[in-house]
Design a protein around this motif. Structure first.
Motif, mmCIF file in Angstrom:
data_model
loop_
_atom_site.group_PDB
_atom_site.id
_atom_site.type_symbol
_atom_site.label_atom_id
_atom_site.label_comp_id
_atom_site.label_asym_id
_atom_site.label_seq_id
_atom_site.Cartn_x
_atom_site.Cartn_y
_atom_site.Cartn_z
ATOM 1 N N VAL A 132 1.140 -0.940 0.208
ATOM 2 C CA VAL A 132 -0.692 0.230 0.185
ATOM 3 C C VAL A 132 0.761 1.259 0.101
ATOM 4 O O VAL A 132 0.268 2.314 -0.716
ATOM 5 C CB VAL A 132 -0.956 0.264 0.981
ATOM 6 N N GLN A 133 1.725 1.372 0.677
ATOM 7 C CA GLN A 133 2.497 2.470 1.218
ATOM 8 C C GLN A 133 3.523 2.784 -0.456
ATOM 9 O O GLN A 133 3.576 3.822 -1.235
ATOM 10 C CB GLN A 133 3.834 2.125 1.689
ATOM 11 N N CYS A 134 3.214 1.850 -1.210
ATOM 12 C CA CYS A 134 4.034 1.776 -3.072
ATOM 13 C C CYS A 134 3.305 2.567 -3.551
ATOM 14 O O CYS A 134 3.646 3.796 -4.502
ATOM 15 C CB CYS A 134 4.506 0.139 -3.682
ATOM 16 N N GLY A 135 1.982 1.435 -3.138
ATOM 17 C CA GLY A 135 0.809 2.437 -3.793
ATOM 18 C C GLY A 135 0.720 4.125 -4.194
ATOM 19 O O GLY A 135 0.474 4.980 -4.393
ATOM 20 N N ARG A 136 0.845 4.598 -2.103
ATOM 21 C CA ARG A 136 1.037 5.886 -1.834
ATOM 22 C C ARG A 136 2.211 6.460 -3.131
ATOM 23 O O ARG A 136 1.650 7.738 -3.171
ATOM 24 C CB ARG A 136 0.598 6.073 0.064
ATOM 25 N N ILE A 137 3.196 6.485 -2.709
ATOM 26 C CA ILE A 137 4.464 7.161 -3.357
ATOM 27 C C ILE A 137 4.177 7.191 -5.292
ATOM 28 O O ILE A 137 4.070 8.046 -5.803
ATOM 29 C CB ILE A 137 5.260 6.245 -2.845
ATOM 30 N N GLY A 138 3.697 5.767 -5.761
ATOM 31 C CA GLY A 138 2.845 6.032 -7.159
ATOM 32 C C GLY A 138 1.899 6.949 -7.203
ATOM 33 O O GLY A 138 2.216 7.514 -7.925
ATOM 34 N N GLN A 139 1.736 7.452 -5.948
ATOM 35 C CA GLN A 139 0.539 8.528 -6.687
ATOM 36 C C GLN A 139 1.038 9.564 -6.673
ATOM 37 O O GLN A 139 0.260 10.658 -7.759
ATOM 38 C CB GLN A 139 -1.146 7.817 -5.608
ATOM 39 N N TYR A 140 2.268 10.293 -6.185
ATOM 40 C CA TYR A 140 2.311 11.462 -6.858
ATOM 41 C C TYR A 140 3.421 11.625 -8.377
ATOM 42 O O TYR A 140 2.960 12.722 -8.622
ATOM 43 C CB TYR A 140 3.878 12.082 -5.782
ATOM 44 N N PHE A 141 3.409 10.220 -8.710
ATOM 45 C CA PHE A 141 3.634 10.137 -10.375
ATOM 46 C C PHE A 141 2.154 11.395 -11.177
ATOM 47 O O PHE A 141 1.792 11.785 -11.932
ATOM 48 C CB PHE A 141 3.896 8.794 -10.719
ATOM 49 N N LEU A 142 0.921 10.413 -10.644
ATOM 50 C CA LEU A 142 -0.361 10.612 -11.289
ATOM 51 C C LEU A 142 -0.921 12.438 -10.596
ATOM 52 O O LEU A 142 -1.108 13.124 -11.427
ATOM 53 C CB LEU A 142 -1.540 9.752 -10.728
ATOM 54 N N TYR A 143 -0.837 13.097 -9.589
ATOM 55 C CA TYR A 143 -0.981 14.193 -8.683
ATOM 56 C C TYR A 143 -0.021 15.452 -9.883
ATOM 57 O O TYR A 143 -0.631 15.425 -9.943
ATOM 58 C CB TYR A 143 -0.076 13.765 -7.058
ATOM 59 N N PHE A 144 1.438 14.955 -9.873
ATOM 60 C CA PHE A 144 1.744 15.742 -10.731
ATOM 61 C C PHE A 144 1.528 16.013 -11.369
ATOM 62 O O PHE A 144 1.429 17.202 -12.739
ATOM 63 C CB PHE A 144 2.940 15.141 -10.446
ATOM 64 N N SER A 145 1.032 14.804 -12.231
ATOM 65 C CA SER A 145 0.756 15.281 -14.238
ATOM 66 C C SER A 145 -0.883 15.962 -14.498
ATOM 67 O O SER A 145 -0.969 16.338 -14.502
ATOM 68 C CB SER A 145 0.641 13.229 -14.711
ATOM 69 N N SER A 146 -1.697 15.398 -12.455
ATOM 70 C CA SER A 146 -2.763 16.125 -13.007
ATOM 71 C C SER A 146 -2.674 17.257 -12.389
ATOM 72 O O SER A 146 -3.613 18.010 -13.524
ATOM 73 C CB SER A 146 -3.508 15.254 -11.342
ATOM 74 N N VAL A 147 -1.758 17.890 -12.191
ATOM 75 C CA VAL A 147 -1.614 19.365 -12.053
ATOM 76 C C VAL A 147 -1.564 19.929 -13.232
ATOM 77 O O VAL A 147 -1.917 21.069 -14.136
ATOM 78 C CB VAL A 147 -0.792 20.030 -10.901
ATOM 79 N N ILE A 148 -0.393 19.565 -13.793
ATOM 80 C CA ILE A 148 -0.784 19.921 -15.271
ATOM 81 C C ILE A 148 -1.273 19.550 -15.948
ATOM 82 O O ILE A 148 -1.804 20.467 -17.555
ATOM 83 C CB ILE A 148 0.372 19.242 -15.504
ATOM 84 N N SER A 149 -1.999 18.301 -16.254
ATOM 85 C CA SER A 149 -3.017 18.068 -17.578
ATOM 86 C C SER A 149 -4.303 18.891 -17.165
ATOM 87 O O SER A 149 -4.838 19.389 -17.989
ATOM 88 C CB SER A 149 -3.406 16.194 -16.994
ATOM 89 N N SER A 150 -4.857 19.286 -15.976
ATOM 90 C CA SER A 150 -5.911 20.347 -14.847
ATOM 91 C C SER A 150 -5.546 21.592 -16.063
ATOM 92 O O SER A 150 -6.417 22.386 -15.875
ATOM 93 C CB SER A 150 -6.188 20.360 -14.130
#
Length: 220
Positions: free
Chosen positions: A62-80
């Motif tokens: 689960v902790q790996c998944g939480r760190i992986g979320q940062y790749f999505l959060y960063f991209s989501s900011v740029i994408s939006s």
């Protein structure tokens, strides 16, 4: 969107904007369903790891998944941020132009993955404790998939801006079914490493699916 429109009642902005309510609701519902499916796609592997492994392994996964979320959060900011400009066709007229704008962000995503790969073995136990020494091998398996997910988030802005939302929806549904089926078969035997490998493969498959025909979106 509806609330913002109502709050602008009587203003110059509302008088200048024509809203197609049918299109708004139709596409909004598709985006909502796709988001829910995507959320399930990113979380379903946790269910199988929880069922077929111990609590310590689950915590690492689960902790790996939480760190992986940062790749999505960063991209989501740029994408939006870019989405309104893409929809208005003020940027992203061609694949070459989109690539020029996005390339620095893709390099930052890859750089983040490289830093994790180089430092994670020491960093994870230092940050989270000795019980998290399983994180590093799991992260090495999943990092290519996380990089692909970060790029997928950037690509989604083009698909949404060009109105091709169903492509995203079908990709999310296919990826969810793939992970669910393979996890049910292999996680009971191979545990968290099997789940990590399956998830990584599914993330890459989703990227390849959306990349197929991606350049054609710029002619829409």
């Amino acid at each position: 969107g509806i609330v913002m429109y109502l709050l602008s009642a009587g203003t110059k902005m509302q008088s200048e904007v024509t809203v197609s309510w049918g299109v708004l609701l139709k596409r909004g519902i598709v985006i909502m369903i796709s988001s829910l499916v995507y959320f399930a796609f990113l979380r379903i592997d946790n269910f199988f790891v929880q069922r077929y492994t111990d609590d310590i392994t689950l915590g690492n996964y689960v902790q790996c998944g939480r760190i992986g979320q940062y790749f999505l959060y960063f991209s989501s900011v740029i994408s939006s941020t870019l989405l309104p400009f893409i929809a208005a066709e003020s940027i992203g007229h061609s694949f070459a132009e989109w690539k020029k704008v996005i390339s620095p962000y893709i390099l930052m995503i890859v750089a983040g993955a490289v830093i994790i790969a180089l430092c994670g073995k020491t960093l994870f136990p230092f940050l989270f404790g000795d019980d998290f020494n399983l994180m590093y091998p799991l992260m090495l398996i999943m990092l290519p998939g996380y990089v692909c997910l970060g790029i997928v988030t950037l690509m989604n802005a083009i698909y949404i801006g060009k109105g091709n939302i169903r492509k995203i929806l079908w990709g999310d549904i296919g990826a969810l079914l793939l992970v669910t089926l393979l996890d049910a078969i292999f996680v009971p035997t191979y545990g968290a490493r099997g789940a990590a490998l399956i998830s990584c493969a599914a993330y890459i498959a989703l990227f390849l699916y959306l990349f197929t025909g991606f350049k054609k979106q710029f002619s829409v």
